[in-house]
Design a protein around this motif. Sequence first.
Motif, PDB file in Angstrom:
ATOM      1  N   GLY A 102       0.888 -10.318  -3.365  1.00  0.00           N
ATOM      2  CA  GLY A 102       2.313  -9.977  -3.271  1.00  0.00           C
ATOM      3  C   GLY A 102       2.796  -9.550  -1.897  1.00  0.00           C
ATOM      4  N   ASN A 114     -10.103  -8.210   0.236  1.00  0.00           N
ATOM      5  CA  ASN A 114     -10.296  -7.056  -0.614  1.00  0.00           C
ATOM      6  C   ASN A 114      -9.110  -6.132  -0.477  1.00  0.00           C
ATOM      7  OD1 ASN A 114     -11.406  -5.075  -2.094  1.00  0.00           O
ATOM      8  ND2 ASN A 114     -13.413  -5.295  -1.162  1.00  0.00           N
ATOM      9  N   ASP A 115      -8.242  -6.134  -1.481  1.00  0.00           N
ATOM     10  CA  ASP A 115      -7.034  -5.354  -1.292  1.00  0.00           C
ATOM     11  C   ASP A 115      -7.079  -4.007  -2.001  1.00  0.00           C
ATOM     12  OD1 ASP A 115      -6.665  -6.069  -3.871  1.00  0.00           O
ATOM     13  OD2 ASP A 115      -4.825  -7.191  -3.546  1.00  0.00           O
ATOM     14  N   ASP A 159       3.299  -2.119   5.151  1.00  0.00           N
ATOM     15  CA  ASP A 159       2.215  -1.265   4.675  1.00  0.00           C
ATOM     16  C   ASP A 159       1.502  -0.602   5.862  1.00  0.00           C
ATOM     17  OD1 ASP A 159       1.241  -1.478   1.494  1.00  0.00           O
ATOM     18  OD2 ASP A 159      -0.026  -0.295   2.804  1.00  0.00           O
ATOM     19  N   ALA A 163      -5.770   2.082  -1.337  1.00  0.00           N
ATOM     20  CA  ALA A 163      -5.102   1.174  -0.405  1.00  0.00           C
ATOM     21  C   ALA A 163      -4.268   1.925   0.647  1.00  0.00           C
ATOM     22  CB  ALA A 163      -4.233   0.180  -1.161  1.00  0.00           C
ATOM     23  N   LYS A 217      -3.537  -4.236 -13.524  1.00  0.00           N
ATOM     24  CA  LYS A 217      -2.648  -5.302 -13.996  1.00  0.00           C
ATOM     25  C   LYS A 217      -2.976  -5.717 -15.432  1.00  0.00           C
ATOM     26  CE  LYS A 217      -2.018  -7.077  -9.258  1.00  0.00           C
ATOM     27  NZ  LYS A 217      -0.570  -7.044  -8.949  1.00  0.00           N
TER      28      LYS A 217
HETATM   29  C1  26V Z   1      -4.794  -3.326   1.146  1.00  0.00           C
HETATM   30  C2  26V Z   1      -5.861  -3.802   1.852  1.00  0.00           C
HETATM   31  C3  26V Z   1      -6.905  -2.872   2.236  1.00  0.00           C
HETATM   32  C4  26V Z   1      -7.835  -3.430   3.262  1.00  0.00           C
HETATM   33  C5  26V Z   1      -8.237  -4.835   3.003  1.00  0.00           C
HETATM   34  C6  26V Z   1      -7.050  -5.762   2.906  1.00  0.00           C
HETATM   35  C7  26V Z   1      -5.930  -5.169   2.172  1.00  0.00           C
HETATM   36  C8  26V Z   1      -4.897  -5.982   1.788  1.00  0.00           C
HETATM   37  C9  26V Z   1      -3.821  -5.486   1.094  1.00  0.00           C
HETATM   38  C10 26V Z   1      -3.772  -4.155   0.755  1.00  0.00           C
HETATM   39  C11 26V Z   1      -2.610  -3.591   0.025  1.00  0.00           C
HETATM   40  C12 26V Z   1      -2.106  -4.465  -1.012  1.00  0.00           C
HETATM   41  C13 26V Z   1      -0.818  -3.931  -1.503  1.00  0.00           C
HETATM   42  C14 26V Z   1      -0.014  -4.982  -2.211  1.00  0.00           C
HETATM   43  O1  26V Z   1      -0.256  -6.166  -2.137  1.00  0.00           O
HETATM   44  N1  26V Z   1       0.985  -4.521  -2.901  1.00  0.00           N
HETATM   45  C15 26V Z   1       1.872  -5.383  -3.640  1.00  0.00           C
HETATM   46  O2  26V Z   1       3.024  -5.582  -2.837  1.00  0.00           O
HETATM   47  C16 26V Z   1       3.970  -6.403  -3.473  1.00  0.00           C
HETATM   48  C17 26V Z   1       5.082  -6.632  -2.490  1.00  0.00           C
HETATM   49  O3  26V Z   1       5.777  -5.461  -2.268  1.00  0.00           O
HETATM   50  C18 26V Z   1       4.430  -5.768  -4.758  1.00  0.00           C
HETATM   51  O4  26V Z   1       5.335  -6.634  -5.384  1.00  0.00           O
HETATM   52  C19 26V Z   1       3.262  -5.488  -5.682  1.00  0.00           C
HETATM   53  O5  26V Z   1       3.685  -4.789  -6.818  1.00  0.00           O
HETATM   54  C20 26V Z   1       2.211  -4.688  -4.942  1.00  0.00           C
HETATM   55  O6  26V Z   1       1.035  -4.565  -5.715  1.00  0.00           O
END
Ligand code: 26V
Length: 767
Positions: A109, A242-243, A291, A334, A513
Amino acid sequence: MDKTQWISTVESLLRANDGVRLEDASVPSVYRAVSRATMADILDTWESCKRGSKKRVGYLSAEFLVGRAVYSNLYNLGRLETVREWMAERGVDISVFEEIEDASLGNGGLGRLAACYLESGATVGLPLDGYGIRYRYGLFKQEFVNGFQKEEADDWQRCGDPWSYRREDESVLVEFADYAVRAVPYDMPVIGYGGKTVNTLRLWQSEEAEGFDFAAFDNMQTDKIAKNRIRAESISYALYPNDSTERGRLLRLRQEYFFTSASIQDIVRKHKAKGLSIDTLNEYVTLQLNDTHPVFAVPELIRLAMRDGLDFEAAFLLARSVFNFTNHTILGEALECWDMKRVRKLLPAISDILRLMQRRIAREFPDGSLYLIRNNTVHMANVAIYAGSHVNGVAALHTEILKASTFRDWYAVYPERFINVTNGVTPRRWLALCNPELSAFITEKIGDGWQTDLERLRDLSKYACDPTARSEFAKIKYIRKSLLSEHILKKEGVLLPPEFIFDVQAKRLHEYKRQLLNAFSILYYYFRIKEGKEPSFKPTAFIFGAKAAPAYYLAKAIIKFIQSIADKVNNDPEVNDKLRVVFVTDYNVSYAEKIMTAADISEQISMAGMEASGTGNMKFMLNGTVTLGTMDGANVEISEEAGIENEYIFGATVDEVGRVKENYDPHAIYESDPELRRIVDTLDDGTFDDMGTGMFKELKNSLFGGWSKDHYLVLHDFRDYVRVKSQLNRDYGSDEFLTKCILNTASAGKFSSDRSVLEYAKHIWKV
Ligand code: 26V
């Protein structure tokens, strides 16, 4: 260029570059020629847009999930039909470009949102550029072996990268304590609908700082040569898949500093090239932090400003007037934190600035209530809130949660900084382009114009109860389902009759989810059908699309579990005229474009409070799909817009989740509900085979044992879920149901990313 000029450009590009005539050319050749001809076509607009506005917005993001560029660029330029006809005249179907890989430079997302925002920015005419990393390998390609996920490298440049130009002369040096690398920008045009605005997505590639080391070569130190090169190139080598939890944190830290330092240096250099001094940067640039991943841009700007002679205080205030921060998740793991020992070792100058910032905040809040660094750990979200002007959540409910809990202490001190901007999706890609049948229907009913003014879809409401419109809508959905069915048969080898209800859950795989809840419901119907308890159940195909982070064990267990259910259900003649299950392979943007348009049910079933917004939910809605979901994220606003009676809402609300968790006993639910117990027991009673991995047992344990104790309330919400799901099954196919579908499309206007970027522009960027 007019049509004939354009076509002759393509044909001469084919001759010059690949030495072929169109009739002999391979798909990659045609693809490159068409792309390059388009690039030539937009060049002048692109160049003039770069200079067109005083103040520009930079969207800093570690991820841009842009997907396949060729169709959307041609579409936005109004060239899609020309190219389609031209190719057809020569006996080639334009769908051959489907063999061109998606650029999957994102996880889910957050990355896809960045791509929608760039497209919308260009469409509404905002001066909005993206800055990120040009990963050599994007998100892994997914395969299944015996139902287990396997990851393969994603070589997205296999057919080249004709949509970007390498700008060698604009390279910058990025310095770490131990070595430096060269950041080389690749610029991709972002073409707005109508082609009037072309913005830039600048992606940085990491390369060796110095050229070829002849001294080392002379001394036969070939290992050293190879090592240095690999060391430099490893930084932009691969996207972290890895999110939620992180591995290889050091490389991740390098990636983050790499692209933010390169972007800030680039922006500052361009600013100064105009003869301006750095203290006026905020009049020309505003930067959005997608973010916490790009937050090192903050100390980097302060560093450069101090190098230019500003004192720390002035540099800090400059940063504060330039940066804004978007939070995309409340999942603790995260919200990035870095060990300061590590930061100091790798980025000593940045570490010094973070300490100065900490000293500043400690003077303001001597009680330590607000801090950036604590226990030798720097909290990147805190840095972003402290050194920025605005913080936003991505849906109304999410922003309320940020204010009330995640960032409560910050909200108490800086309430004026907090603002909500509900996410959106681009209606060009997610309706006009991916669903030509529904688009034609809409245009026939309400005229053109909705493509850039999505609120006009409201005019469709008056057709919601119109019998002709309903049956037209039903026919369109049937066509979309047939197309998806063909595609799935070809790719997955499973037949989904289009007469079945298409019930879809497509999103990253994560416990919160709750794909597991969906899986349990399938087993619920499976057992009941076998026992003859569901005589009027309407045949349903359950479709899943999801990737699990490679190191996320339980997510992979859930995939294997669903694959095992699919295997059992699809091969059981007692039920397979009522139930089918398919887990599609390698779900990505292009697959999503097919799936979203063909769905009857959109599963948005996260535990309330966990999904910041969701954007898939909006894509389904736009395409006339009802939501089966919890009161979470943007589902809340979706049901407000469409009317809650037009969605299927179930489960604990955020408040109820809080109360339930006070004394939650999943075991009591399990004990008191024999049907549910039987379903849960399939995890360890031999019904399914996890091939000796012990995965299924661990899944069961996650519901009862150890830390987790059904952390996401799967068992708690199960009964309400199947109650509503069964109601949906009964309603399906009725006139009233078709009305709901049409009303969903008609009510989706709010969820255009045009609206979102305009809100950012007005309230945050001031452009
Ligand atoms: C964290 C990390 C940590 C390190 C490794 C790579 C990585 C990649 C992504 C993330 C955070 C992911 C957060 C995310 O995708 N949130 C989503 O954002 C969407 C857009 O705002 C939202 O619609 C979703 O509800 C939300 O889960």
